[in-house]
Design a protein around this motif. Sequence first.
Motif, PDB file in Angstrom:
ATOM      1  N   GLN B 140       0.858  -1.192   0.000  1.00  0.00           N
ATOM      2  CA  GLN B 140       0.000   0.000   0.000  1.00  0.00           C
ATOM      3  C   GLN B 140       0.891   1.237   0.000  1.00  0.00           C
ATOM      4  O   GLN B 140       1.769   1.358   0.853  1.00  0.00           O
ATOM      5  CB  GLN B 140      -0.861   0.012   1.275  1.00  0.00           C
ATOM      6  CG  GLN B 140      -2.287  -0.299   1.010  1.00  0.00           C
ATOM      7  CD  GLN B 140      -3.060  -0.634   2.263  1.00  0.00           C
ATOM      8  OE1 GLN B 140      -3.622  -1.704   2.356  1.00  0.00           O
ATOM      9  NE2 GLN B 140      -3.078   0.278   3.219  1.00  0.00           N
ATOM     10  N   VAL B 142       1.036   5.488  -0.012  1.00  0.00           N
ATOM     11  CA  VAL B 142       0.271   6.707   0.263  1.00  0.00           C
ATOM     12  C   VAL B 142       1.059   7.912  -0.229  1.00  0.00           C
ATOM     13  O   VAL B 142       2.228   8.068   0.111  1.00  0.00           O
ATOM     14  CB  VAL B 142      -0.001   6.862   1.782  1.00  0.00           C
ATOM     15  CG1 VAL B 142      -0.882   8.066   2.026  1.00  0.00           C
ATOM     16  CG2 VAL B 142      -0.639   5.616   2.350  1.00  0.00           C
ATOM     17  N   GLN B 155      -3.601  13.153  -6.142  1.00  0.00           N
ATOM     18  CA  GLN B 155      -4.825  12.420  -6.502  1.00  0.00           C
ATOM     19  C   GLN B 155      -4.570  11.565  -7.735  1.00  0.00           C
ATOM     20  O   GLN B 155      -4.901  10.381  -7.773  1.00  0.00           O
ATOM     21  CB  GLN B 155      -5.908  13.454  -6.795  1.00  0.00           C
ATOM     22  CG  GLN B 155      -7.308  12.921  -6.678  1.00  0.00           C
ATOM     23  CD  GLN B 155      -8.300  14.051  -6.815  1.00  0.00           C
ATOM     24  OE1 GLN B 155      -8.128  15.126  -6.246  1.00  0.00           O
ATOM     25  NE2 GLN B 155      -9.347  13.821  -7.562  1.00  0.00           N
ATOM     26  N   ALA B 163      -5.938   0.025  -6.700  1.00  0.00           N
ATOM     27  CA  ALA B 163      -6.385  -0.288  -5.345  1.00  0.00           C
ATOM     28  C   ALA B 163      -5.264  -0.132  -4.319  1.00  0.00           C
ATOM     29  O   ALA B 163      -5.531  -0.064  -3.118  1.00  0.00           O
ATOM     30  CB  ALA B 163      -6.899  -1.725  -5.299  1.00  0.00           C
ATOM     31  N   GLN B 164      -4.015  -0.100  -4.794  1.00  0.00           N
ATOM     32  CA  GLN B 164      -2.887  -0.002  -3.859  1.00  0.00           C
ATOM     33  C   GLN B 164      -2.465   1.437  -3.607  1.00  0.00           C
ATOM     34  O   GLN B 164      -1.563   1.675  -2.821  1.00  0.00           O
ATOM     35  CB  GLN B 164      -1.675  -0.765  -4.416  1.00  0.00           C
ATOM     36  CG  GLN B 164      -1.883  -2.263  -4.397  1.00  0.00           C
ATOM     37  CD  GLN B 164      -0.820  -2.970  -5.213  1.00  0.00           C
ATOM     38  OE1 GLN B 164      -1.123  -3.780  -6.076  1.00  0.00           O
ATOM     39  NE2 GLN B 164       0.433  -2.661  -4.950  1.00  0.00           N
ATOM     40  N   GLY B 165      -3.092   2.412  -4.288  1.00  0.00           N
ATOM     41  CA  GLY B 165      -2.694   3.805  -4.161  1.00  0.00           C
ATOM     42  C   GLY B 165      -3.667   4.602  -3.318  1.00  0.00           C
ATOM     43  O   GLY B 165      -4.876   4.471  -3.456  1.00  0.00           O
ATOM     44  N   PHE B 166      -3.126   5.450  -2.423  1.00  0.00           N
ATOM     45  CA  PHE B 166      -3.935   6.303  -1.559  1.00  0.00           C
ATOM     46  C   PHE B 166      -3.328   7.689  -1.551  1.00  0.00           C
ATOM     47  O   PHE B 166      -2.151   7.854  -1.851  1.00  0.00           O
ATOM     48  CB  PHE B 166      -3.968   5.740  -0.129  1.00  0.00           C
ATOM     49  CG  PHE B 166      -4.538   4.359  -0.060  1.00  0.00           C
ATOM     50  CD1 PHE B 166      -3.735   3.265  -0.290  1.00  0.00           C
ATOM     51  CD2 PHE B 166      -5.878   4.154   0.206  1.00  0.00           C
ATOM     52  CE1 PHE B 166      -4.253   1.979  -0.257  1.00  0.00           C
ATOM     53  CE2 PHE B 166      -6.409   2.885   0.250  1.00  0.00           C
ATOM     54  CZ  PHE B 166      -5.594   1.800   0.012  1.00  0.00           C
ATOM     55  N   HIS B 167      -4.137   8.685  -1.198  1.00  0.00           N
ATOM     56  CA  HIS B 167      -3.580  10.036  -1.144  1.00  0.00           C
ATOM     57  C   HIS B 167      -4.215  10.844  -0.016  1.00  0.00           C
ATOM     58  O   HIS B 167      -5.337  10.569   0.400  1.00  0.00           O
ATOM     59  CB  HIS B 167      -3.756  10.763  -2.485  1.00  0.00           C
ATOM     60  CG  HIS B 167      -5.161  11.105  -2.803  1.00  0.00           C
ATOM     61  ND1 HIS B 167      -6.017  10.242  -3.424  1.00  0.00           N
ATOM     62  CD2 HIS B 167      -5.878  12.221  -2.598  1.00  0.00           C
ATOM     63  CE1 HIS B 167      -7.182  10.810  -3.586  1.00  0.00           C
ATOM     64  NE2 HIS B 167      -7.127  12.012  -3.099  1.00  0.00           N
ATOM     65  N   VAL B 168      -3.446  11.825   0.445  1.00  0.00           N
ATOM     66  CA  VAL B 168      -3.946  12.769   1.438  1.00  0.00           C
ATOM     67  C   VAL B 168      -3.706  14.150   0.870  1.00  0.00           C
ATOM     68  O   VAL B 168      -2.569  14.585   0.751  1.00  0.00           O
ATOM     69  CB  VAL B 168      -3.213  12.606   2.796  1.00  0.00           C
ATOM     70  CG1 VAL B 168      -3.666  13.675   3.763  1.00  0.00           C
ATOM     71  CG2 VAL B 168      -3.468  11.240   3.379  1.00  0.00           C
TER      72      VAL B 168
END
Lengths: 368, 311
Positions: B140, B142, B155, B163-168
């Motif tokens: 995962q 971020v 983004q 599905a393995q990418g996230f952002h803040v």
Amino acid sequence: MNVLRSQVCSILRRPIYRQIASVTRPFIPPAQLVFHDTLLEPGAKELDDSTVEALEDETDRRELEDDEFDPNDDRDKPHPDSPNFYSCRSSYYDNIVELQTAISRTRGTLQRLHLLPLPEFARKSLKPMPTVWKTPEEMTTDFETTMTISRYRRVTALLNELNEYLRIATTAGYADVADKIGSIISIFESGKKEAFLSRGIRKLVQLDQHGRSYTFGKRKTSSARVWMIPVKASSLQLNYDVNVEEALGLSDKPKRPPVNVTVSTILINNLPIAEYFPQPVDRERIVRPLKLAGVLGKYNVFTIVRGGGTTGQSGAIAHGIAKGIFAHEPETGTVLKRAKLLRRDPRMVERKKTGLAKARKRYTWVKR
Amino acid sequence: MHFLRPRPVRSSLKFSTLWSRQLSQHAQGRLETEDDWTDFQQTRTSLKTLMDGMSQYGSEQTSQWSLRDSLHRPAKDATLSALLASGAHFGHAASRMNPNFLPYAYGTRAGITLIDLDHTLPLLRRAAKVVRAVAANDGQIVFIGTRTDIRPVVQKAAQRLGAQGFHVGDRWLPGTLTNKWQMFGHETVRSKRIIPDLVILLNPLQNMNAIQECALSNVPTIAIVDSNVDPRIVMYPIPANDESPRTAEIIAGVLSIAGREGISIREAEMQRIRMAVDTAWEDFHKMQEVQSEPYTVDSRPRDSNAVDFDY
């Protein structure tokens, strides 16, 4: 991290071992301490390996509690659903992203259809589509995040942009695009939209089966109920418009066509107007709306008026008559509005204040 | 006065008058019916078709570059010229330079520290390798970029990893990793993977909380370090300008594309394993069938050149 270390730690954390645990011993109330005499041999400071193994097996069989949670088990678990997971407000940011993608896609579609950018004259021709968005409290319950003012403004700014595109799509006649945008917007629209948009709009007065209008007028503390019915034009009509010279054919002016004027009656509390209002001022006030609308002899008026004095009652009747004329003939609306006859006169008797003789009158000023 | 007004070029003047003449016909009246709108659209469509048709007779445009390409279509590898063009070599004021940043500093000019991009490129490639490897192992990742101008960058980068990418994009709430039970609830922590496998920060100075939490949770970090930042706060620093959105686009683009490659490597590997397993099973079943048949003289595999002996 050593795999075995976690299991050993979990055992050491149990109350039995806390007295022989590592240097940092957390405080445990004595009631929670469980001391098994059978396990620990007298004089021994540590447990032997067989006992440790037996207790390890017992731990494995027991359900994991919160402080025995093993982060190394993470590998088999699924990924979180939302890409905004680590913002801790995934539902709010998911909605923002959804709105932004909807806006960019719609913008692309409208640009391809040559509806964007829209020049000024086309923008003025757009159908007005006022909407009422959900309140911040309603959005808080929907999105499970506290809707602060800044967040609410961000959401409503995006929604207003989407609403503009909806206006363009519906006015230009693209129903499928409009439906798609409408489905997204409807999620954020308040349920009280119709009630909110129709507030302040005057209810239309309906004429009953006999063609009568029933309206209400108020002025000061008087209230008047007014029924108006058009006068039936009968065969016997009085023609007052008689000029002697014209009749004898001596006048130079061209002969005017005769005007048939019907006679109407105004009854107030079952009395004729002349009897109820002896003062001509009051009678003039009542008749003024009929004169301005040009329907002086057209309607029979029946009124029941209560409260107040002569001025208040005559003003209330005039208000009711003006509304009645508007109900029968909406074209007279402009004239009556300009003359402020459709407006309920808000002037009421001002209350007396303490320290003053009357509402405004002050007592005589004394120097000493 | 005519001569005081700026005169447009002759060829485009004719075109602009044609356009304004056509539009002024509509400007006189509003668009009332749907037919009016259709006519309005048709005018525009015809003009656009005319322009598209005429464009092939002009000069040949070799450059297909568009301003939005740096965000939506970034390059796989960063080049020195691209980094220079985006201003990645501009550091902060020389007086604010962190002494631990000295190995990555080229020098000082006009009171600011210049960053040595000859160090940036290999470090960026190293970070890309890390991202590729983590993604290939179903990790995962971020992306943290908490300024408004780099919000779309993180983004997009997270989107590339699926599905393995996230952002803040907004504030990183302190306690996201260290106080996860309270932040996410017991059900989520038990059922989903919370601790990420890699964290990439585009503005580390504003997210020291996140860096601290990653250190406490044993999460490797990559970050764009500027000259006023100690490069040792993260595992894989990339010395570059943290204030330039174009630099952030280039770097995040390189890293996210490397991550996407890692995912495709994993997919290819899984596919290969599946194929190998399937063929192995097929062979096994065939062998079983052959073995289950009773052994007779006639069932022996026949060699065409062999001579038949009469026993």
